[in-house]
Design an enzyme around this catalytic site. Structure first.
Site, PDB file in Angstrom:
ATOM      1  N   ASN A   1      40.986  23.440  14.060  1.00 19.65           N
ATOM      2  CA  ASN A   1      40.014  23.556  15.151  1.00 19.65           C
ATOM      3  C   ASN A   1      38.657  23.851  14.508  1.00 19.65           C
ATOM      4  O   ASN A   1      38.334  24.996  14.205  1.00 19.65           O
ATOM      5  CB  ASN A   1      40.469  24.690  16.090  1.00 19.65           C
TER       6      ASN A   1
ATOM      7  N   ARG B   1      41.355  19.487  16.946  1.00 20.71           N
ATOM      8  CA  ARG B   1      40.504  19.542  18.132  1.00 20.71           C
ATOM      9  C   ARG B   1      39.298  18.671  17.812  1.00 20.71           C
ATOM     10  O   ARG B   1      38.641  18.853  16.782  1.00 20.71           O
ATOM     11  CB  ARG B   1      40.064  20.970  18.391  1.00 20.71           C
TER      12      ARG B   1
ATOM     13  N   HIS C   1      35.092  22.354  25.992  1.00 18.47           N
ATOM     14  CA  HIS C   1      36.068  23.449  26.158  1.00 18.47           C
ATOM     15  C   HIS C   1      37.305  22.985  26.924  1.00 18.47           C
ATOM     16  O   HIS C   1      38.014  23.794  27.539  1.00 18.47           O
ATOM     17  CB  HIS C   1      35.442  24.658  26.896  1.00 18.47           C
TER      18      HIS C   1
ATOM     19  N   ARG D   1      23.110  29.249  21.088  1.00 22.61           N
ATOM     20  CA  ARG D   1      22.607  28.075  21.826  1.00 22.61           C
ATOM     21  C   ARG D   1      21.874  28.526  23.090  1.00 22.61           C
ATOM     22  O   ARG D   1      22.318  29.480  23.740  1.00 22.61           O
ATOM     23  CB  ARG D   1      23.758  27.152  22.211  1.00 22.61           C
TER      24      ARG D   1
ATOM     25  N   GLU E   1      43.675  27.451  22.381  1.00 22.85           N
ATOM     26  CA  GLU E   1      43.429  26.028  22.107  1.00 22.85           C
ATOM     27  C   GLU E   1      44.408  25.483  21.065  1.00 22.85           C
ATOM     28  O   GLU E   1      44.843  24.337  21.147  1.00 22.85           O
ATOM     29  CB  GLU E   1      41.988  25.840  21.601  1.00 22.85           C
TER      30      GLU E   1
END
Ligand code: ADP
Length: 421
Positions: free
Chosen positions: A30, A113, A201, A261, A401
């Protein structure tokens, strides 16, 4: 969907419940913009229980020293090492060597991912030449993440061409959003080139919805806001299991205030900074991705824990936290409107799962929407943190995840491995 038959050599004979069966081991990667999370799972046959045996992270990739953390999911202590990882590939090389050193080799498959699937790729599928060509083409959509993810996939194509790789796209969860949520209000011709809201996401959101379904089947069919609040932060509005809107857009820089961000900004800022500071496109990109958000406003840290610890003495830290929570609160209001009401609010991600202070501030004053937290439950991060009288059920769910990727591997591969030895 393409299926791959694994080589018997990729199996690892083992005992399960006292019976000898063939097992397999998969590696999950990931890659974030400056991190590489990983996990190793073992599985027993097709679509059966997956067991996480190792997990970890390489943080600060690209800086002078990177930090390697390896957690053994048994009694062995967690390892922390300082390593040199100027890029993701060097991080991966270190990881594979380290794993080989402790006897963890022979992966039956590798799962990734992949942040952006563009217009063509959605459901998890096997990495092949055509996919790599398309991902290289859309690399400009997300230069923060895609180049490193492509490099990791190409590494295995070269070094272990027989090991199947499965790509899992973060955009897939939002694929069926209504057109009005996907359209960006700029000239139409850009939409034809793939400029639209994609949303990200998605692996986390898919996991949260699976968990919600297990916890409360009818809630999963209702009106849900999922808030994934970590270094990267976003929300999704979900109705009847279907994403109808999400805050990240064409890139993961849009939407909520994040660690570094900016989230949504006045578009006029681009021209202003170009004129007043001669900022180039690349410098602007760096500014909004790496120097903004909590870090930009606080001038000290992108880390919520640090800022909460400092806010009493440092007004910049207090303002950064306040802006983060205020933006999230406004978004809940907007999505309650988009959904025509709200039944369930789910907090996830490092901040959503652990920071009761952030959750309390985000939910404060939302009684008019039927959101009322229970102070004690919120302080303890219990699975349900709303008060008994709250119309909306507010939950904390630890997202996963990596498990979603491991499940995608096991569902995409024909594992003819069950009756060995
Ligand atoms: P990523 O998006 O990189 O996966 P995470 O989901 O791990 O990030 O979230 C990291 C964020 O979670 C950081 O801002 C960190 O400070 C915050 N966080 C983690 N634990 C806590 C805590 N107990 N209290 C407040 N913030 C926390």
């Amino acid at each position: 969907m393409k299926k791959a038959v694994l080589k018997q050599s990729a199996t690892l004979p083992d005992a399960v419940d006292g019976k000898k069966r063939a097992t397999y081991r998969v590696l999950v990667l990931n890659a974030g913009s400056s991190s590489l999370k990983f996990a190793v799972f073992t599985g027993f046959g097709h679509r059966t229980k997956l067991v996480r045996v190792l997990s970890g992270n390489i943080e600060r990739i690209g800086s002078s020293t990177s930090i390697f953390t390896l957690k053994h999911h048994n009694d062995l202590p967690t390892e922390h090492t300082t390593i040199s990882a100027p890029n993701h590939l060097r991080g991966l090389t270190y990881l594979l060597k380290h794993l080989a050193g402790i006897g963890v080799t022979d992966f039956a498959a590798v799962g990734h991912r992949v942040v952006h699937g563009g217009m063509r790729y959605h459901e998890p599928q096997r990495v092949d030449r055509a996919m790599l060509t398309e991902l290289r083409r859309i690399r400009v959509f997300d230069p923060e993440h895609l180049p490193a993810e492509i490099a990791l996939m190409e590494f295995f194509v070269k070094k272990s061409p027989r090991v199947p790789q499965i790509a899992c796209f973060d955009t897939a969860f939002h694929k069926k959003m209504p057109r009005v949520a996907k359209l960006l209000p700029i000239p139409r011709r850009y939409a034809a080139k793939g400029v639209q809201r994609y949303g990200f996401h998605g692996l986390s959101y898919a996991y949260l919805m699976q968990e919600l379904k297990t916890l409360d089947g009818s809630a999963a069919k209702g009106r849900v806001i999922l808030a994934h609040l970590g270094n990267g932060a976003s929300m999704a509005a979900v109705r009847a299991g279907q994403s109808i809107d999400t805050t990240m857009a064409f890139t993961p820089a849009a939407g909520l205030v994040m660690g570094t961000r900016s989230g949504d900004l006045d578009p006029g800022l681009v021209a202003f900074l170009a004129r007043s500071e001669k900022l180039t496109a690349a410098q602007f990109d760096k500014l909004v991705n790496h120097a903004s958000g909590l870090l930009g406003v606080s001038e000290t840290s992108s880390d919520m824990r640090d800022l909460l610890a400092r806010e009493a003495k440092d007004v910049r830290a207090a303002e950064a936290v306040a802006l983060f929570c205020y933006t999230a609160k406004k978004q809940i209001g907007a999505y309650a409107a988009a959904l025509g009401g709200l039944d369930t609010l789910v907090f996830a991600g490092g901040i959503g799962e652990n920071s009761s202070a952030s959750r309390a501030r985000i939910c404060a004053g939302l009684d008019f929407l039927g959101i009322k937290l229970d102070k004690t439950r919120n302080a303890e991060s219990t699975p349900v943190i709303s008060a008994k009288t709250s119309m909306v059920t507010v939950r904390v769910i630890r997202t996963d995840e990596e498990l979603m990727i491991a499940r995608a591997i096991s569902e995409n591969l024909d594992l003819h491995l069950t009756t060995q030895i």
